[in-house]
Design a protein around this motif. Structure first.
Motif, mmCIF file in Angstrom:
data_model
loop_
_atom_site.group_PDB
_atom_site.id
_atom_site.type_symbol
_atom_site.label_atom_id
_atom_site.label_comp_id
_atom_site.label_asym_id
_atom_site.label_seq_id
_atom_site.Cartn_x
_atom_site.Cartn_y
_atom_site.Cartn_z
ATOM 1 N N ILE A 172 0.831 -1.204 0.000
ATOM 2 C CA ILE A 172 0.000 0.000 0.000
ATOM 3 C C ILE A 172 0.867 1.255 0.000
ATOM 4 C CG2 ILE A 172 -1.598 1.354 1.427
ATOM 5 C CD1 ILE A 172 -2.874 -1.349 2.249
ATOM 6 N N VAL A 173 1.937 1.246 0.793
ATOM 7 C CA VAL A 173 2.852 2.391 0.819
ATOM 8 C C VAL A 173 3.469 2.604 -0.562
ATOM 9 C CG1 VAL A 173 5.012 3.274 1.765
ATOM 10 C CG2 VAL A 173 3.364 2.171 3.276
ATOM 11 N N ILE A 174 3.959 1.521 -1.184
ATOM 12 C CA ILE A 174 4.579 1.628 -2.505
ATOM 13 C C ILE A 174 3.572 2.143 -3.524
ATOM 14 C CG2 ILE A 174 5.616 0.302 -4.384
ATOM 15 C CD1 ILE A 174 6.806 -1.566 -2.235
ATOM 16 N N VAL A 175 2.358 1.596 -3.495
ATOM 17 C CA VAL A 175 1.325 2.011 -4.445
ATOM 18 C C VAL A 175 0.952 3.478 -4.241
ATOM 19 C CG1 VAL A 175 -1.110 1.692 -5.040
ATOM 20 C CG2 VAL A 175 0.387 -0.290 -4.812
ATOM 21 N N ALA A 176 0.861 3.903 -2.985
ATOM 22 C CA ALA A 176 0.533 5.307 -2.711
ATOM 23 C C ALA A 176 1.605 6.236 -3.255
ATOM 24 C CB ALA A 176 0.347 5.517 -1.213
ATOM 25 N N ALA A 204 1.466 13.915 4.641
ATOM 26 C CA ALA A 204 0.517 13.514 5.684
ATOM 27 C C ALA A 204 0.021 12.087 5.448
ATOM 28 C CB ALA A 204 -0.659 14.489 5.717
ATOM 29 N N VAL A 205 -0.218 11.734 4.194
ATOM 30 C CA VAL A 205 -0.642 10.368 3.863
ATOM 31 C C VAL A 205 0.426 9.369 4.292
ATOM 32 C CG1 VAL A 205 -1.084 8.768 1.962
ATOM 33 C CG2 VAL A 205 -2.156 11.015 1.957
ATOM 34 N N PHE A 206 1.680 9.659 3.936
ATOM 35 C CA PHE A 206 2.743 8.701 4.251
ATOM 36 C C PHE A 206 3.019 8.640 5.749
ATOM 37 C CE2 PHE A 206 4.021 9.977 -0.208
ATOM 38 C CZ PHE A 206 3.371 8.887 -0.765
ATOM 39 N N LEU A 235 -7.503 11.194 3.320
ATOM 40 C CA LEU A 235 -6.501 12.063 2.694
ATOM 41 C C LEU A 235 -6.241 11.662 1.242
ATOM 42 C CD1 LEU A 235 -3.919 12.431 5.617
ATOM 43 C CD2 LEU A 235 -5.609 14.105 4.848
ATOM 44 N N LEU A 236 -6.249 10.365 0.964
ATOM 45 C CA LEU A 236 -6.059 9.922 -0.414
ATOM 46 C C LEU A 236 -7.236 10.359 -1.287
ATOM 47 C CD1 LEU A 236 -4.581 6.357 0.150
ATOM 48 C CD2 LEU A 236 -3.441 8.266 -0.983
ATOM 49 N N HIS A 261 -7.090 4.124 -7.771
ATOM 50 C CA HIS A 261 -6.737 5.005 -6.661
ATOM 51 C C HIS A 261 -7.937 5.269 -5.767
ATOM 52 C CE1 HIS A 261 -5.618 8.698 -4.512
ATOM 53 N NE2 HIS A 261 -4.366 8.281 -4.658
ATOM 54 N N ALA A 262 -9.130 5.395 -6.354
ATOM 55 C CA ALA A 262 -10.341 5.574 -5.544
ATOM 56 C C ALA A 262 -10.587 4.351 -4.656
ATOM 57 C CB ALA A 262 -11.541 5.823 -6.458
ATOM 58 N N TRP A 263 -10.342 3.155 -5.195
ATOM 59 C CA TRP A 263 -10.460 1.936 -4.381
ATOM 60 C C TRP A 263 -9.438 1.937 -3.238
ATOM 61 C CZ3 TRP A 263 -14.020 -1.488 -3.582
ATOM 62 C CH2 TRP A 263 -14.933 -1.841 -4.571
ATOM 63 N N LEU A 264 -8.252 2.474 -3.488
ATOM 64 C CA LEU A 264 -7.239 2.545 -2.440
ATOM 65 C C LEU A 264 -7.737 3.394 -1.274
ATOM 66 C CD1 LEU A 264 -4.305 1.830 -1.601
ATOM 67 C CD2 LEU A 264 -3.576 3.946 -2.725
#
Length: 382
Positions: A172-176, A204-206, A235-236, A261-264
């Motif tokens: 998830i971190v890598i994808v973000a 802030a997301v990370f 935040l995403l 990205h919306a699913w994330l």
């Protein structure tokens, strides 16, 4: 002998292998689920399914994407030719040992499987350090941590939560990171309009995702993990404001990335709700919103786009791939909604979602295998 075109650049073998795994391993899992296939590896049942999707399918895509992207980002060579073939064989051998290697020493399957991600990380470290590419220093350590999670998974060791959960959060971190860079850029370049990037919001997301990773190891910190997951999702969602998502509706190669990205964002919010109210949202629903909905959709969209661009073709997907994107979107909806709306149809929902997923990635293989196996039509390397 000269290596074949499929070994010219990292995306070629690994995207093809990932597509094949996604379209073959899911049917095996469904057959096993219905009692029609016996797994002969050390990993059984849901453990095998979760492991192969994360450390097989996702790992192959990460390898293919990063081995290709780091060459562009740094201007330095990454493995190709027979060196790249060695990495691909290592990955493939691990998959076969996990599926059929039950009669062999378990240490062999563990050693082969665990070696893959650190090997890719090492291959990326050299060009990143040579180019002093500070912006991408994080990727090799993240892959090394995923390799550590893979080892814990094989050994059955938990650190506050399952190794698969730790690996999923690392993905998830890598994808973000990756989506924050490429989705607005791709959209702006294709539509010739301005998109908004928010570096402070990204930080802030990370920060939330890093806290979530830390709380993974603390069983008593579920509330903190749930709160950080939900806030990261919000935040995403806010990050997408200004990405002109609606303008992409006529371009499947773009809307699939915005949808992923919306699913994330939604998956992280659902995870937060699942931690505080599991009767409302089962944790498995939140997990599959992240895996099938976010990661699966983004992977299919990225493999389609990267394969076109790096084989010298126009960045336009055909109608078959548009259907594949739609099938995967439907698979994500079925896999997340059925457990909540009709739990008595759970097994049927799993089966339908699995068939839709298989069809989507099967179409990818049918369309893209000829491109990935053949030289670029313009005669350039890559």
């Amino acid at each position: 002998p000269s290596p074949p075109p499929v070994l010219a650049l990292g995306f070629r073998p690994f995207f093809l292998l990932a597509g094949l795994l996604a379209s073959l391993w899911l049917p095996i899992w469904l057959l096993n689920l219905h009692g029609l296939w016996i797994l002969h590896g050390a990993l059984q049942g849901p453990a095998w399914h979760a492991h192969e999707m994360l450390f097989g399918f996702v790992a192959a895509v990460l390898a293919g994407f990063l081995l290709t992207a780091v060459r562009n980002w740094t201007g330095q060579p990454t493995p190709s030719g027979w060196t790249l073939a060695g990495l691909a064989v290592l990955w493939l051998l691990a998959r076969l040992l996990n599926l059929w290697g039950g009669a062999l020493p378990q240490a062999l399957a563990i050693a082969v499987d665990v070696a893959f991600l650190p090997a890719v990380g090492a291959a990326l470290t050299v060009p990143i350090l040579r180019a002093k590419n500070v912006r991408n220093f994080a990727f090799p350590p993240l892959l090394l941590l995923m390799g550590g999670a893979n080892l814990l998974s094989h050994l059955g060791i938990t650190l506050g939560t399952s190794a698969e959960q730790i690996a999923l959060d690392l993905v998830i971190v890598i994808v973000a990171i990756i989506t924050g860079r490429i989705v607005p850029t791709f959209t702006q370049n294709a539509l010739k309009l301005e998109t908004t990037k928010r570096p402070t919001l990204d930080k802030a997301v990370f920060a939330c995702l890093a806290g979530m990773l830390i709380f993974d190891r603390v069983p008593q910190a579920e509330a903190g993990r749930g709160l950080l997951s939900f806030v990261a999702g919000v935040l995403l969602a806010v990050r997408m404001v200004g990405w002109q998502s609606w303008q992409t509706r006529k371009l499947p190669i773009l809307w699939v990335l915005h949808l992923g990205h919306a699913w994330l964002a939604l998956g992280l919010m659902l995870r937060g709700v699942a931690i505080f109210a599991p009767d409302v949202v089962p944790m498995a629903t939140a997990t599959h919103a992240l895996t099938v909905g976010a990661i699966g959709t983004l992977i299919l969209g990225m493999m389609a786009r990267v394969s076109l661009g790096h084989t010298g073709r126009p960045l336009v997907v055909n109608k078959v791939m548009a259907v594949a994107f739609a099938l995967l979107a439907l698979a994500a909806l079925v896999r997340t909604l059925v457990p909540m709306a009709a739990p008595e149809l759970l097994l049927l929902g799993w089966t339908v979602a699995g068939v839709l997923w298989t069809a989507a990635f099967g179409l990818f293989v049918a369309v893209y295998a000829p491109m990935l196996l053949a030289p670029r039509p313009d005669g350039k390397a890559g």
